[in-house]
Design a protein around this motif. Sequence first.
Motif, PDB file in Angstrom:
ATOM      1  N   ARG A  93       0.805  -1.215   0.079  1.00 42.79           N
ATOM      2  CA  ARG A  93       0.015  -0.055   0.033  1.00 42.79           C
ATOM      3  C   ARG A  93       0.905   1.105   0.112  1.00 42.79           C
ATOM      4  O   ARG A  93       1.911   1.375   0.696  1.00 42.79           O
ATOM      5  N   LEU A  94       0.563   2.090  -0.872  1.00 37.03           N
ATOM      6  CA  LEU A  94       1.429   3.495  -0.989  1.00 37.03           C
ATOM      7  C   LEU A  94       0.841   4.615  -1.243  1.00 37.03           C
ATOM      8  O   LEU A  94      -0.488   4.381  -1.821  1.00 37.03           O
ATOM      9  N   PRO A  95       1.255   5.679  -0.827  1.00 37.00           N
ATOM     10  CA  PRO A  95       0.356   7.023  -0.884  1.00 37.00           C
ATOM     11  C   PRO A  95       0.768   7.705  -2.298  1.00 37.00           C
ATOM     12  O   PRO A  95       1.914   7.757  -2.593  1.00 37.00           O
ATOM     13  N   VAL A  96      -0.300   7.940  -3.089  1.00 36.53           N
ATOM     14  CA  VAL A  96      -0.014   8.652  -4.358  1.00 36.53           C
ATOM     15  C   VAL A  96      -0.793   9.989  -4.357  1.00 36.53           C
ATOM     16  O   VAL A  96      -1.787  10.235  -3.854  1.00 36.53           O
ATOM     17  N   PRO A  97       0.249  10.978  -4.645  1.00 33.68           N
ATOM     18  CA  PRO A  97      -0.460  12.347  -4.584  1.00 33.68           C
ATOM     19  C   PRO A  97      -1.459  12.625  -5.492  1.00 33.68           C
ATOM     20  O   PRO A  97      -1.518  11.790  -6.629  1.00 33.68           O
ATOM     21  N   GLU A  98      -2.675  13.557  -5.066  1.00 30.47           N
ATOM     22  CA  GLU A  98      -3.786  13.406  -5.750  1.00 30.47           C
ATOM     23  C   GLU A  98      -3.470  14.257  -7.324  1.00 30.47           C
ATOM     24  O   GLU A  98      -4.509  13.640  -8.137  1.00 30.47           O
ATOM     25  N   GLY A  99      -2.586  14.884  -7.518  1.00 30.68           N
ATOM     26  CA  GLY A  99      -2.170  15.251  -8.928  1.00 30.68           C
ATOM     27  C   GLY A  99      -1.864  14.103  -9.819  1.00 30.68           C
ATOM     28  O   GLY A  99      -2.113  14.124 -10.980  1.00 30.68           O
ATOM     29  N   GLN A 100      -1.196  12.896  -9.202  1.00 34.64           N
ATOM     30  CA  GLN A 100      -0.724  11.824  -9.868  1.00 34.64           C
ATOM     31  C   GLN A 100      -1.793  10.728  -9.943  1.00 34.64           C
ATOM     32  O   GLN A 100      -1.689   9.672 -10.890  1.00 34.64           O
ATOM     33  N   ASP A 145      -6.846  12.118   1.317  1.00 32.14           N
ATOM     34  CA  ASP A 145      -6.498  12.428   2.547  1.00 32.14           C
ATOM     35  C   ASP A 145      -6.238  13.963   2.761  1.00 32.14           C
ATOM     36  O   ASP A 145      -5.580  14.379   1.972  1.00 32.14           O
ATOM     37  N   ALA A 146      -7.053  14.684   3.327  1.00 30.12           N
ATOM     38  CA  ALA A 146      -7.050  16.094   3.181  1.00 30.12           C
ATOM     39  C   ALA A 146      -5.849  16.596   3.915  1.00 30.12           C
ATOM     40  O   ALA A 146      -5.478  17.881   3.613  1.00 30.12           O
ATOM     41  N   ARG A 147      -5.034  15.894   4.747  1.00 26.86           N
ATOM     42  CA  ARG A 147      -4.102  16.103   5.536  1.00 26.86           C
ATOM     43  C   ARG A 147      -2.801  16.092   4.660  1.00 26.86           C
ATOM     44  O   ARG A 147      -1.862  16.952   4.717  1.00 26.86           O
ATOM     45  N   THR A 148      -2.701  14.838   4.074  1.00 32.23           N
ATOM     46  CA  THR A 148      -1.521  14.458   3.240  1.00 32.23           C
ATOM     47  C   THR A 148      -1.634  14.892   1.704  1.00 32.23           C
ATOM     48  O   THR A 148      -0.797  14.990   0.828  1.00 32.23           O
TER      49      THR A 148
END
Length: 345
Positions: free
Chosen positions: A194-201, A232-235
């Motif tokens: 599981r990995l976080p992906v920026p909203e723009g990507q 996630d609104a924070r990240t």
Amino acid sequence: MTFFRQIPLVTCALLLAGCGAAQPPATEPEPLPVEVVAANPQGDAGAISAVGRIAHQREMTLAFRVAGTLARLDADIGDRVGRGQALAALDARDLVARVAQAEGDVRRSERAAARYAVLSESGAVARARYDDERTALDQARAALRAAAFDRDSAQLRAPAAGVVLERIAQAGETVSPGQAVLRIADTASPLLVRLPVPEGQLVRVRSGAAARLTAGDRIVTGTVSRIGAQVDARTGTAEVEIRLSDARGLVSGMTGTVEIDAPAAGGAGIAAIPAEAVLEAKGSQAALFLLDRQTQRARRRIVRFVGFTGDEALVAGLPAGAQVITSGAGFAADGQRVRVTGGVR
């Protein structure tokens, strides 16, 4: 008499004309100092890279639903456990006492209900009094069920066969309802990343896309199995899940770098610009200023807004070779003369 009355009017008109001729022509304000950057076009294809964490698809944090003192904790990190196996227990003496009291209340209500049933049949008491005793009996039985449920909840059992990942509490501690005691993984569920992906990507990620995990000296292939539905609104990131083709030698908690094959967001024509250049972003549109190199003026332009990625914004609809005004854009007006003080000239 009429001639002399008109002389002052003619004189005033000539004087006013002379005053108007003496006024200097209006001058344009000094050019606004700005900085510009060349839009950085994104390729039609590329890889999204992020650090991910390896975990089983089903990992559970176990807690008691009632408060109490932890009398026994029979599981430790790395222990294999079976479904339904007792892992921990609270000191349940007070809960056992509550069950005993509730059982006594039920027996007393049963006797009273039986007695009033006879009296009601003979007409010695009103039917309503018997109904009240029946209601009291129902309430006593419900209280017994609740007390028994609390007593049984003093045992913590494994909801699935698996392995203990973390031991959070220790025997002798007083724990609150819902306080984490153990964390276990269902080993029948696969290992995922599981990995976080920026909203723009995020708009570039496709379900089923190929991915590669680099963990230590191992490279494991996989595919995108799930894309988070909320940012996630924070990240400013959403979680993406990668199903691995071969998870041998990997364990929950390991981290690694993941590369996901992905097309450019929205196809060709996507450019990355500093986030400060975006003056307004609403829905799928954004406003910014471009530098007109021939006239050295700021030109307001509406572009398609894809999203933010780090300190950059992804936009579409910029002309080839566009120079975007960054510093000073917030003070510019459409058509205003500007003076480039930094960035690309």
